[in-house]
Design an enzyme around this catalytic site. Sequence first.
Site, PDB file in Angstrom:
ATOM      1  N   HIS A  63       1.105  -1.252   0.076  1.00  0.00           N
ATOM      2  CA  HIS A  63       0.368  -0.205   0.044  1.00  0.00           C
ATOM      3  C   HIS A  63       0.980   1.491  -0.253  1.00  0.00           C
ATOM      4  O   HIS A  63       1.692   1.234   0.033  1.00  0.00           O
ATOM      5  CB  HIS A  63      -1.005  -0.357   1.041  1.00  0.00           C
ATOM      6  CG  HIS A  63      -2.578  -1.359   1.145  1.00  0.00           C
ATOM      7  ND1 HIS A  63      -3.461  -0.720   2.012  1.00  0.00           N
ATOM      8  CD2 HIS A  63      -2.405  -1.927   0.623  1.00  0.00           C
ATOM      9  CE1 HIS A  63      -3.775  -1.650   1.881  1.00  0.00           C
ATOM     10  NE2 HIS A  63      -3.362  -2.601   0.788  1.00  0.00           N
ATOM     11  N   GLU A  65       1.319   3.930   1.970  1.00  0.00           N
ATOM     12  CA  GLU A  65       1.637   4.294   2.769  1.00  0.00           C
ATOM     13  C   GLU A  65       2.921   2.920   3.625  1.00  0.00           C
ATOM     14  O   GLU A  65       3.625   3.506   3.191  1.00  0.00           O
ATOM     15  CB  GLU A  65       1.167   4.116   4.765  1.00  0.00           C
ATOM     16  CG  GLU A  65      -0.711   4.587   4.352  1.00  0.00           C
ATOM     17  CD  GLU A  65      -1.268   4.628   3.147  1.00  0.00           C
ATOM     18  OE1 GLU A  65      -3.298   5.097   3.337  1.00  0.00           O
ATOM     19  OE2 GLU A  65      -1.346   3.688   2.014  1.00  0.00           O
ATOM     20  N   CYS A  96      -2.156  -0.371   7.231  1.00  0.00           N
ATOM     21  CA  CYS A  96      -1.067   0.572   7.182  1.00  0.00           C
ATOM     22  C   CYS A  96      -1.498   1.445   8.022  1.00  0.00           C
ATOM     23  O   CYS A  96      -0.309   1.686   9.051  1.00  0.00           O
ATOM     24  CB  CYS A  96      -2.294   1.802   5.298  1.00  0.00           C
ATOM     25  SG  CYS A  96      -2.061   0.716   4.411  1.00  0.00           S
TER      26      CYS A  96
END
Length: 166
Positions: A63, A65, A96
Amino acid sequence: MQEVQQNQPLKTDDDFLREAIRLAREGMTTGQGGPFGSVVVKDGQIVGQGCNQVTSTNDPTAHAEVVAIRDACQNLGTFQLDGCTLYASCEPCPMCLGAIYWARPSRIVFGAFHYDAARAGFDDHFIYQEIEKPREERHIPMQQTLRDEANTVFDEWIAMDIRTLY
C-alpha cells in the site's frame, strides 16, 4: 530518493498532501496499482514517497503508506520516523495504520475518507469488523498452539544483553 517535480518548494500540509494525491494519480495511470499515494516529510522535506503497488508487485502489503514508510526509513537509516509527518491521499486502512503506529511519525494528514475509497471499490470496513470479533468468530479461522514453546523465544530476547527495543 526521487526528486519532487515542482517549480516551488513544498511548505504546507496542503502542498504535501497534493504531492501524495499526485503520486496516487501517477501510480494509477502508470499501472502500478490502485489510486493511493503517500509521502513522509521531515523538517519540510520529503524523505519518503510511494504509491500503491499491490498489483504490479503481487504484494498485498504494498500500500502507498507502507511503500512510503519503507522508503523514508531506508533514506533516513532508521526504523522509526520521529519528527515526521505522513501524508496519505486517503485515510489509512487498518494494515497501514498499524504500520504507521509502528513507525511512530508525529502525525498523519490524509485526504479522502475510507468510505470515499469504499465507493471506488476499496472497502476495508470488513477488516474493522473482523478486528472487533473474538478470534474464534473471525472469517479466517485462527488456531493457537505451542504457546510455551513460542514464549521461549521471548524469554531468550529478554535475557539478551544487547537488544534494540521498538
